[in-house]
Design a protein around this motif. Structure first.
Motif, PDB file in Angstrom:
ATOM      1  N   VAL A  57       0.861  -1.180   0.000  1.00 33.69           N
ATOM      2  CA  VAL A  57       0.000   0.000   0.000  1.00 33.69           C
ATOM      3  C   VAL A  57       0.898   1.232   0.000  1.00 33.69           C
ATOM      4  O   VAL A  57       1.686   1.422   0.932  1.00 33.69           O
ATOM      5  N   TYR A  58       0.802   2.060  -1.045  1.00 33.06           N
ATOM      6  CA  TYR A  58       1.690   3.217  -1.080  1.00 33.06           C
ATOM      7  C   TYR A  58       1.093   4.352  -1.902  1.00 33.06           C
ATOM      8  O   TYR A  58       0.266   4.154  -2.788  1.00 33.06           O
ATOM      9  N   TYR A  59       1.559   5.558  -1.567  1.00 34.32           N
ATOM     10  CA  TYR A  59       1.267   6.767  -2.342  1.00 34.32           C
ATOM     11  C   TYR A  59       2.563   7.219  -3.004  1.00 34.32           C
ATOM     12  O   TYR A  59       3.629   7.189  -2.379  1.00 34.32           O
ATOM     13  N   GLN A  60       2.465   7.667  -4.259  1.00 39.98           N
ATOM     14  CA  GLN A  60       3.650   8.106  -4.999  1.00 39.98           C
ATOM     15  C   GLN A  60       3.373   9.446  -5.666  1.00 39.98           C
ATOM     16  O   GLN A  60       2.323   9.644  -6.291  1.00 39.98           O
ATOM     17  N   PHE A  61       4.351  10.354  -5.525  1.00 41.05           N
ATOM     18  CA  PHE A  61       4.318  11.633  -6.240  1.00 41.05           C
ATOM     19  C   PHE A  61       5.570  11.720  -7.083  1.00 41.05           C
ATOM     20  O   PHE A  61       6.682  11.490  -6.604  1.00 41.05           O
ATOM     21  N   ASP A  62       5.415  12.070  -8.370  1.00 40.67           N
ATOM     22  CA  ASP A  62       6.527  12.088  -9.314  1.00 40.67           C
ATOM     23  C   ASP A  62       6.478  13.387 -10.100  1.00 40.67           C
ATOM     24  O   ASP A  62       5.456  13.693 -10.733  1.00 40.67           O
ATOM     25  N   ALA A  63       7.568  14.172 -10.048  1.00 42.55           N
ATOM     26  CA  ALA A  63       7.602  15.429 -10.794  1.00 42.55           C
ATOM     27  C   ALA A  63       9.039  15.891 -10.973  1.00 42.55           C
ATOM     28  O   ALA A  63       9.819  15.927 -10.004  1.00 42.55           O
ATOM     29  N   LYS A  64       9.414  16.199 -12.210  1.00 41.17           N
ATOM     30  CA  LYS A  64      10.686  16.848 -12.539  1.00 41.17           C
ATOM     31  C   LYS A  64      11.891  16.118 -11.963  1.00 41.17           C
ATOM     32  O   LYS A  64      12.804  16.722 -11.399  1.00 41.17           O
ATOM     33  N   GLY A  65      11.900  14.813 -12.076  1.00 38.23           N
ATOM     34  CA  GLY A  65      13.035  14.028 -11.618  1.00 38.23           C
ATOM     35  C   GLY A  65      12.959  13.586 -10.178  1.00 38.23           C
ATOM     36  O   GLY A  65      13.736  12.725  -9.754  1.00 38.23           O
ATOM     37  N   PHE A  66      12.043  14.161  -9.397  1.00 41.95           N
ATOM     38  CA  PHE A  66      11.878  13.780  -7.995  1.00 41.95           C
ATOM     39  C   PHE A  66      10.709  12.805  -7.867  1.00 41.95           C
ATOM     40  O   PHE A  66       9.669  12.982  -8.494  1.00 41.95           O
ATOM     41  N   ARG A  67      10.902  11.804  -7.030  1.00 42.40           N
ATOM     42  CA  ARG A  67       9.838  10.836  -6.778  1.00 42.40           C
ATOM     43  C   ARG A  67       9.781  10.559  -5.281  1.00 42.40           C
ATOM     44  O   ARG A  67      10.797  10.215  -4.672  1.00 42.40           O
ATOM     45  N   LEU A  68       8.596  10.696  -4.694  1.00 39.36           N
ATOM     46  CA  LEU A  68       8.380  10.450  -3.272  1.00 39.36           C
ATOM     47  C   LEU A  68       7.406   9.293  -3.132  1.00 39.36           C
ATOM     48  O   LEU A  68       6.343   9.292  -3.760  1.00 39.36           O
ATOM     49  N   ASN A  69       7.754   8.314  -2.313  1.00 33.91           N
ATOM     50  CA  ASN A  69       6.909   7.139  -2.081  1.00 33.91           C
ATOM     51  C   ASN A  69       6.718   6.959  -0.578  1.00 33.91           C
ATOM     52  O   ASN A  69       7.695   6.979   0.181  1.00 33.91           O
ATOM     53  N   PHE A  70       5.476   6.743  -0.153  1.00 38.92           N
ATOM     54  CA  PHE A  70       5.161   6.569   1.259  1.00 38.92           C
ATOM     55  C   PHE A  70       4.294   5.326   1.429  1.00 38.92           C
ATOM     56  O   PHE A  70       3.326   5.138   0.694  1.00 38.92           O
TER      57      PHE A  70
END
Length: 366
Positions: free
Chosen positions: A93-106
């Protein structure tokens, strides 16, 4: 005023609903790993089973170019020869944000999302098969010059049965033409349970330098990297601590359906806590307790596509003082999402991928 607010919320919800996408994937792995061992650091055994990971979710793009995903599923590991009650089930179970080379996964994030698989001294292949998820957060940055990954894996919650345990790992590479520099670093911590007192620390650094020249040859892959592994291990209850040093080199060659990989380590025992705590502390391959360790993998691809890979490998393991051990592997992995992308390719694009082959990895389930 209330009516206006309600209308705005409904319009916003309708716009969001129209922009969002339904996402789904199924990842399947069969792993046969037979180990004929002649050293004391691990038992002779056969790891044979399947892992099925279905996930579903939603995704949408925002107004500033970012991509959002919310995914949920389960990872189901079933050993062959065992009853269904002996299976391992963990959430994905995860949330992902991806923009301009940065990716955050929680959340419970698949280790497969790492840019490169962790080296064996940080994560053994058996742990990789049974426990496929990071439990915490994963931050990533990618550019044409390289990448950086940083994650926290909180693998133990303090209660009567479990000791608190987590590790923070950083990895990255900077690339220029055929040359690259980078490394790995880890802060690993094992703490108390409500019944057991004791704290252990495991700190590792591994700066490295290497070359990747496969594109200059007829080969698909040809690389060599070498570096220093230094670690600080401490058992606070026993008032014991160790500073460990070693040299590590990794050679890799791949061409069409065949490959060769050789790993070499020379130095101190990198896991002095392993005999007392095992993988509760050290998540890496226990063979790094040896002063000299060499592993040679020879493998052949039976199937090699972007959406399915299957290979058979024979691994020769040499540990100083114990001669040769052997390991035979047959691994098959299928993933639905790349298959859906593959079906959208033109005939010429499919032929190009077939000639180029899928990304060559000796442990495709990691």
């Amino acid at each position: 005023m209330r009516k206006t607010l309600v209308i705005c919320i409904l319009l916003l919800g309708a716009g969001f609903a129209s922009a969002q996408k339904f996402l789904y994937n199924v990842d399947f792995v069969t792993n046969f790993d037979n180990r004929e061992i002649h050293h004391p650091y691990e038992p002779s055994q056969t790891i044979f089973g399947v892992r099925l990971t279905p996930t579903i979710g939603v995704g949408f793009n925002d107004s500033i170019g970012g991509t959002h995903k919310l995914m949920a599923g389960v990872s189901y590991v079933q050993p062959f020869g065992a009853k269904w009650r002996d299976c391992f089930v963990t959430p994905t179970v995860y949330y992902q944000f991806d923009a301009k080379g940065f990716r955050l996964n929680f959340g419970f994030v698949p280790y497969d999302m790492l840019t490169e698989a962790l080296p064996d001294y940080l994560r053994s292949d058996s742990i990789a098969f049974v426990y496929p998820n990071i439990q915490g957060v994963l931050f990533q940055y990618h550019s044409k010059w390289g990448y950086a990954d940083l994650f926290c894996d909180w693998r133990g919650m303090m209660n009567n049965e479990t000791r608190e345990a987590f590790r923070i790992v950083a990895a990255g590479k900077f690339k220029y033409n055929w040359l690259f520099v980078g490394g790995n670093a880890q802060l690993n911590h094992l703490s108390h349970s409500t019944k057991i007192l004791g704290v252990c620390d495991d700190i590792v650094i591994n700066p490295l330098i290497g070359v990747s020249v496969g594109y200059l040859t007829p080969l698909d892959s040809l690389s060599l990297q070498a570096g220093y592994i230094g670690s600080f291990q401490r058992d606070r209850v026993k008032a014991q601590q160790w500073f460990c040093h070693g040299f590590h080199a990794d050679f890799y060659l791949g061409w069409r359906f065949i490959g060769l990989r050789n790993e070499f380590y020379f130095g101190d025992n990198q896991m002095p806590l392993y005999s007392g705590y095992g993988p509760l502390v050290n998540q890496g391959d226990s063979r790094y307790q040896a002063r000299i360790y060499n592993r040679t993998d020879v493998f052949f691809y039976l199937i090699r596509r972007s959406f399915v890979t299957a290979y058979a490998g024979w691994n020769l393991l040499y540990l100083e003082g114990y001669g040769l051990s052997h390991q035979q592997q047959v691994v098959c992995r299928f993933s639905l999402e790349p298959l859906l992308q593959y079906t959208k390719l033109t005939k010429s694009e499919r032929l190009s991928e077939r000639n180029r082959g899928a990304k060559l990895r000796t442990l495709s389930y990691r």
